[in-house]
Design a protein around this motif. Structure first.
Motif, PDB file in Angstrom:
ATOM      1  N   PHE A  41      54.798  62.651  28.250  1.00 11.01           N
ATOM      2  CA  PHE A  41      54.729  63.871  29.054  1.00 11.01           C
ATOM      3  C   PHE A  41      53.602  64.779  28.574  1.00 11.01           C
ATOM      4  O   PHE A  41      52.875  65.361  29.376  1.00 11.01           O
ATOM      5  CB  PHE A  41      56.065  64.623  29.013  1.00 11.01           C
ATOM      6  CG  PHE A  41      56.011  65.917  29.766  1.00 11.01           C
ATOM      7  CD1 PHE A  41      56.058  65.913  31.149  1.00 11.01           C
ATOM      8  CD2 PHE A  41      55.887  67.117  29.107  1.00 11.01           C
ATOM      9  CE1 PHE A  41      55.995  67.100  31.861  1.00 11.01           C
ATOM     10  CE2 PHE A  41      55.824  68.313  29.810  1.00 11.01           C
ATOM     11  CZ  PHE A  41      55.879  68.298  31.187  1.00 11.01           C
ATOM     12  N   TYR A  42      53.438  64.909  27.267  1.00  6.78           N
ATOM     13  CA  TYR A  42      52.429  65.819  26.742  1.00  6.78           C
ATOM     14  C   TYR A  42      51.025  65.219  26.698  1.00  6.78           C
ATOM     15  O   TYR A  42      50.110  65.848  26.172  1.00  6.78           O
ATOM     16  CB  TYR A  42      52.842  66.339  25.371  1.00  6.78           C
ATOM     17  CG  TYR A  42      53.910  67.393  25.505  1.00  6.78           C
ATOM     18  CD1 TYR A  42      53.605  68.652  26.007  1.00  6.78           C
ATOM     19  CD2 TYR A  42      55.229  67.119  25.171  1.00  6.78           C
ATOM     20  CE1 TYR A  42      54.580  69.610  26.167  1.00  6.78           C
ATOM     21  CE2 TYR A  42      56.214  68.075  25.332  1.00  6.78           C
ATOM     22  CZ  TYR A  42      55.876  69.315  25.823  1.00  6.78           C
ATOM     23  OH  TYR A  42      56.844  70.268  25.991  1.00  6.78           O
ATOM     24  N   LEU A  43      50.823  64.046  27.273  1.00 10.27           N
ATOM     25  CA  LEU A  43      49.471  63.498  27.405  1.00 10.27           C
ATOM     26  C   LEU A  43      48.606  64.360  28.318  1.00 10.27           C
ATOM     27  O   LEU A  43      47.378  64.332  28.226  1.00 10.27           O
ATOM     28  CB  LEU A  43      49.520  62.069  27.949  1.00 10.27           C
ATOM     29  CG  LEU A  43      49.841  60.974  26.942  1.00 10.27           C
ATOM     30  CD1 LEU A  43      49.949  59.632  27.656  1.00 10.27           C
ATOM     31  CD2 LEU A  43      48.795  60.908  25.857  1.00 10.27           C
ATOM     32  N   HIS A  44      49.225  65.153  29.183  1.00  8.45           N
ATOM     33  CA  HIS A  44      48.457  66.014  30.088  1.00  8.45           C
ATOM     34  C   HIS A  44      47.633  67.045  29.316  1.00  8.45           C
ATOM     35  O   HIS A  44      46.643  67.549  29.828  1.00  8.45           O
ATOM     36  CB  HIS A  44      49.374  66.721  31.091  1.00  8.45           C
ATOM     37  CG  HIS A  44      50.184  67.829  30.492  1.00  8.45           C
ATOM     38  ND1 HIS A  44      49.695  69.108  30.361  1.00  8.45           N
ATOM     39  CD2 HIS A  44      51.432  67.840  30.001  1.00  8.45           C
ATOM     40  CE1 HIS A  44      50.615  69.861  29.807  1.00  8.45           C
ATOM     41  NE2 HIS A  44      51.683  69.113  29.577  1.00  8.45           N
ATOM     42  N   GLU A  45      48.025  67.335  28.080  1.00  6.66           N
ATOM     43  CA  GLU A  45      47.269  68.307  27.287  1.00  6.66           C
ATOM     44  C   GLU A  45      45.888  67.784  26.897  1.00  6.66           C
ATOM     45  O   GLU A  45      45.013  68.564  26.529  1.00  6.66           O
ATOM     46  CB  GLU A  45      48.061  68.714  26.049  1.00  6.66           C
ATOM     47  CG  GLU A  45      49.272  69.547  26.398  1.00  6.66           C
ATOM     48  CD  GLU A  45      50.035  70.017  25.186  1.00  6.66           C
ATOM     49  OE1 GLU A  45      49.683  69.630  24.057  1.00  6.66           O
ATOM     50  OE2 GLU A  45      50.994  70.783  25.365  1.00  6.66           O
ATOM     51  N   SER A  46      45.679  66.480  26.959  1.00  5.71           N
ATOM     52  CA  SER A  46      44.370  65.913  26.650  1.00  5.71           C
ATOM     53  C   SER A  46      43.423  65.947  27.848  1.00  5.71           C
ATOM     54  O   SER A  46      42.254  65.613  27.724  1.00  5.71           O
ATOM     55  CB  SER A  46      44.509  64.486  26.139  1.00  5.71           C
ATOM     56  OG  SER A  46      45.050  63.671  27.152  1.00  5.71           O
ATOM     57  N   VAL A  47      43.937  66.350  29.011  1.00  2.12           N
ATOM     58  CA  VAL A  47      43.130  66.426  30.222  1.00  2.12           C
ATOM     59  C   VAL A  47      42.396  67.773  30.229  1.00  2.12           C
ATOM     60  O   VAL A  47      43.003  68.814  29.985  1.00  2.12           O
ATOM     61  CB  VAL A  47      44.019  66.285  31.488  1.00  2.12           C
ATOM     62  CG1 VAL A  47      43.199  66.435  32.749  1.00  2.12           C
ATOM     63  CG2 VAL A  47      44.744  64.953  31.460  1.00  2.12           C
TER      64      VAL A  47
END
Length: 181
Positions: A41-47
């Motif tokens: 879920f927190y992979l979006h922070e790398s975008v």
């Protein structure tokens, strides 16, 4: 004479051992995937917080959201529940597991609507699109429930015995997919 039964017994125990190992491996993969969902879920922070996100695989234009980070946050918020519902659907051994297709369809619709960012209120009309799915699944579940209670009342069987009757042991992945549809 005793060597032949021992050999067949050893052969059966080896088959059970391999089946147990396969089940243990699949269970470990599923458990690891479930445990990794907060990180997924927190992979979006790398975008990046830009309108267009360029990677070596693809280029994503955030369109309506005007920020790729926010778009990926919304998609992750819908994709993680779909992933968990799919795991539940494919591992559930209860008679009512087809009901899980309704929230799967709802979240899938929301993901596709999010990817089509030209729609403004993509969450507002989703029930209209779910009506055909619910029109098939809900009566099917009701009929299965009616059959179960009919057999319980007529045959004096327990619910566990009936669930064992309804279970089909698929041999491979495609048999399991065919079992659900």
């Amino acid at each position: 004479m005793k060597t032949k039964p021992q050999k067949s017994k050893n052969l059966l125990s080896r088959r059970n051992y391999h089946a147990d190992n396969k089940g243990l491996a699949v269970g470990s993969i599923v458990a690891t995937l479930i445990a990794l969902t907060p990180y997924l879920f927190y992979l979006h922070e790398s975008v990046p917080e830009t309108k267009v996100w360029n990677t070596f695989l693809f280029t994503y234009n955030s369109g309506y959201f005007e920020n790729a980070n926010i778009a990926m946050w919304i998609i992750a918020g819908k994709a993680i529940p779909v992933l968990l519902l799919f795991i539940w659907f494919f591992t559930c051994r209860h008679w009512w597991y087809h009901v899980l297709l309704v929230p799967i369809a709802m979240y899938s619709y929301q993901i596709f609507a999010t990817l089509r960012s030209d729609l403004f209120n993509f969450d507002s009309n989703q029930l209209i699109y779910l009506i055909p799915i619910m029109a098939i699944i809900i009566p099917t579940i009701y009929l299965i429930r009616a059959q179960i209670f009919n057999k319980i009342n007529n045959a004096n069987k327990s619910l566990e015995e009936l669930e064992e009757e309804f279970k089909i042991s698929p041999k491979n992945f495609w048999d399991r997919i065919k079992q659900y549809f």
